[in-house]
Design a protein around this motif. Structure first.
Motif, PDB file in Angstrom:
ATOM      1  N   GLY A 290     -14.590  -1.384 -21.022  1.00 61.05           N
ATOM      2  CA  GLY A 290     -13.296  -0.588 -21.325  1.00 61.05           C
ATOM      3  C   GLY A 290     -12.404  -0.723 -20.246  1.00 61.05           C
ATOM      4  N   GLN A 291     -11.166  -0.030 -20.583  1.00 60.15           N
ATOM      5  CA  GLN A 291     -10.251   0.010 -19.410  1.00 60.15           C
ATOM      6  C   GLN A 291     -10.368   1.283 -18.591  1.00 60.15           C
ATOM      7  OE1 GLN A 291      -7.377  -0.420 -22.684  1.00 60.15           O
ATOM      8  NE2 GLN A 291      -6.244  -1.838 -21.259  1.00 60.15           N
ATOM      9  N   ALA A 292      -9.693   1.226 -17.391  1.00 62.92           N
ATOM     10  CA  ALA A 292      -9.701   2.282 -16.548  1.00 62.92           C
ATOM     11  C   ALA A 292      -8.423   2.376 -15.814  1.00 62.92           C
ATOM     12  CB  ALA A 292     -10.811   2.251 -15.548  1.00 62.92           C
ATOM     13  N   VAL A 293      -7.955   3.855 -15.548  1.00 65.72           N
ATOM     14  CA  VAL A 293      -6.723   3.943 -14.872  1.00 65.72           C
ATOM     15  C   VAL A 293      -6.894   4.853 -13.998  1.00 65.72           C
ATOM     16  CG1 VAL A 293      -4.924   3.375 -16.713  1.00 65.72           C
ATOM     17  CG2 VAL A 293      -5.904   5.355 -16.690  1.00 65.72           C
ATOM     18  N   ARG A 294      -6.236   4.677 -12.918  1.00 65.91           N
ATOM     19  CA  ARG A 294      -6.370   5.701 -11.488  1.00 65.91           C
ATOM     20  C   ARG A 294      -5.358   6.711 -11.944  1.00 65.91           C
ATOM     21  NH1 ARG A 294      -6.438   2.965  -5.714  1.00 65.91           N
ATOM     22  NH2 ARG A 294      -5.988   0.984  -7.044  1.00 65.91           N
ATOM     23  N   VAL A 295      -5.927   8.067 -11.785  1.00 67.72           N
ATOM     24  CA  VAL A 295      -5.087   9.237 -11.977  1.00 67.72           C
ATOM     25  C   VAL A 295      -4.520  10.043 -10.677  1.00 67.72           C
ATOM     26  CG1 VAL A 295      -5.132  11.877 -12.888  1.00 67.72           C
ATOM     27  CG2 VAL A 295      -6.186   9.671 -14.079  1.00 67.72           C
TER      28      VAL A 295
END
Length: 302
Positions: A290-295
């Motif tokens: 899966g993809q992951a984005v930093r918040v």
């Protein structure tokens, strides 16, 4: 003297912020004890918090410990995917932009081998090859008991030969086929839930009626004893779903890719990639991605 550690917040199994499954990644946690890690996970109050430690074998990338607000887990999918994406970005960003990056994590389940790559959109995708093949466990509750535990009618349980089972690729889950998405949306934990689910980490409800036509199933996961009620995206449950797909769908030998959508009922749409290899009618390899984005990023004061 006040100690401090750096942490990052990520959204996992999504390509955009404020969707998917939130994750806290705590750096430099080698000086922390288990009780401190548990207190920090309770403070973040996310489905999981992952702590990065120095690996026991220096050829590996890191050692990880994974906590829910209530307990430590030997393995979980979204912390592993999130940690792999984070480590690839922060320790090998230049390489990640040109090629894929291999990340090897030590955890209580064993070695977790991940591949991370950055897509054209700039979002990092990570994929984990499981060190074990999902197991099938005995003692699955019957449909009537599950319907009572989930505030549903008995006819809402099951479709096309799919029946409740228990599978495990790390934590065990009760897999509950639901006849329609309308019934899945109505599902709620009722008083008998914990007694019916027993020692399993949760109930993974799934239906073939999906939001995205490309998805194989639409799912929800109600947790049991983890300190949360529902999880927006459950990688370990998605991994063990390979055994469910093998039994009830009987795929041909070869490699198969399934997309599992989850989290819509929570306003956190998520997409999990499940890859499975079948040889002579048996599972030989399972991977989730899966993809992951930093918040966000910050410091934690102890």
């Amino acid at each position: 003297m006040t100690r401090s550690l750096s942490y990052a917040l990520l959204d996992v199994f999504t390509d955009r912020r404020f969707a998917g499954n939130p994750l806290a990644v705590v750096e430099g946690a080698h000086a922390l004890g288990g009780d401190e890690m548990q207190a920090i996970a309770r403070e973040f109050n996310l489905s999981e918090t992952v702590f990065l430690l120095e690996p026991r074998d220096p050829v590996h990338t890191a050692r990880v410990r994974i906590f829910t607000p209530a307990t430590e887990l030997p393995f979980a999918g979204h912390p592993t995917i999130g940690a792999a994406a984070y480590l690839a970005e922060t320790r090998a960003g230049d390489l990640l932009s040109r090629h894929g990056v291999a990340v090897v994590l030590e955890c209580k389940l064993g070695l977790l081998r991940c591949e991370a790559l950055r897509g054209r959109s700039g979002v990092t995708y990570a994929e984990l090859a499981l060190p074990v093949v999902p197991a099938t466990l005995a003692g699955a509750p019957d449909g009537a008991a599950l319907a009572d535990a989930l505030s549903l009618a008995p006819e809402d349980i099951g479709f096309d030969g799919h029946a409740p089972t228990i599978r495990a690729a790390g934590p065990a889950f009760v897999y509950v086929p639901i006849a329609s998405r309308a019934a899945l949306d109505r599902a709620r934990r009722a008083a008998p839930f914990s007694d019916v689910i027993g020692a399993a980490a949760g109930a993974f409800l799934y239906t073939r009626e999906t939001v995205d036509p490309a998805s194989a199933v639409h799912a929800r996961m109600f947790a049991n004893g983890l300190g949360i009620d529902e999880d927006p995206a459950t990688g370990s449950a998605a991994a063990a779903f390979a055994a469910v797909a093998l039994e009830f769908e009987r795929p041909d030998d070869g490699e198969h890719e399934l997309f599992i959508e989850q989290g819509y009922a929570m306003g956190r749409p998520s997409r999990i990639t499940l890859r499975m290899t079948v040889e002579r009618g048996a599972l030989t390899r399972v991977a989730i991605g899966g993809q992951a984005v930093r918040v966000g990023e910050g410091r934690l004061f102890l």
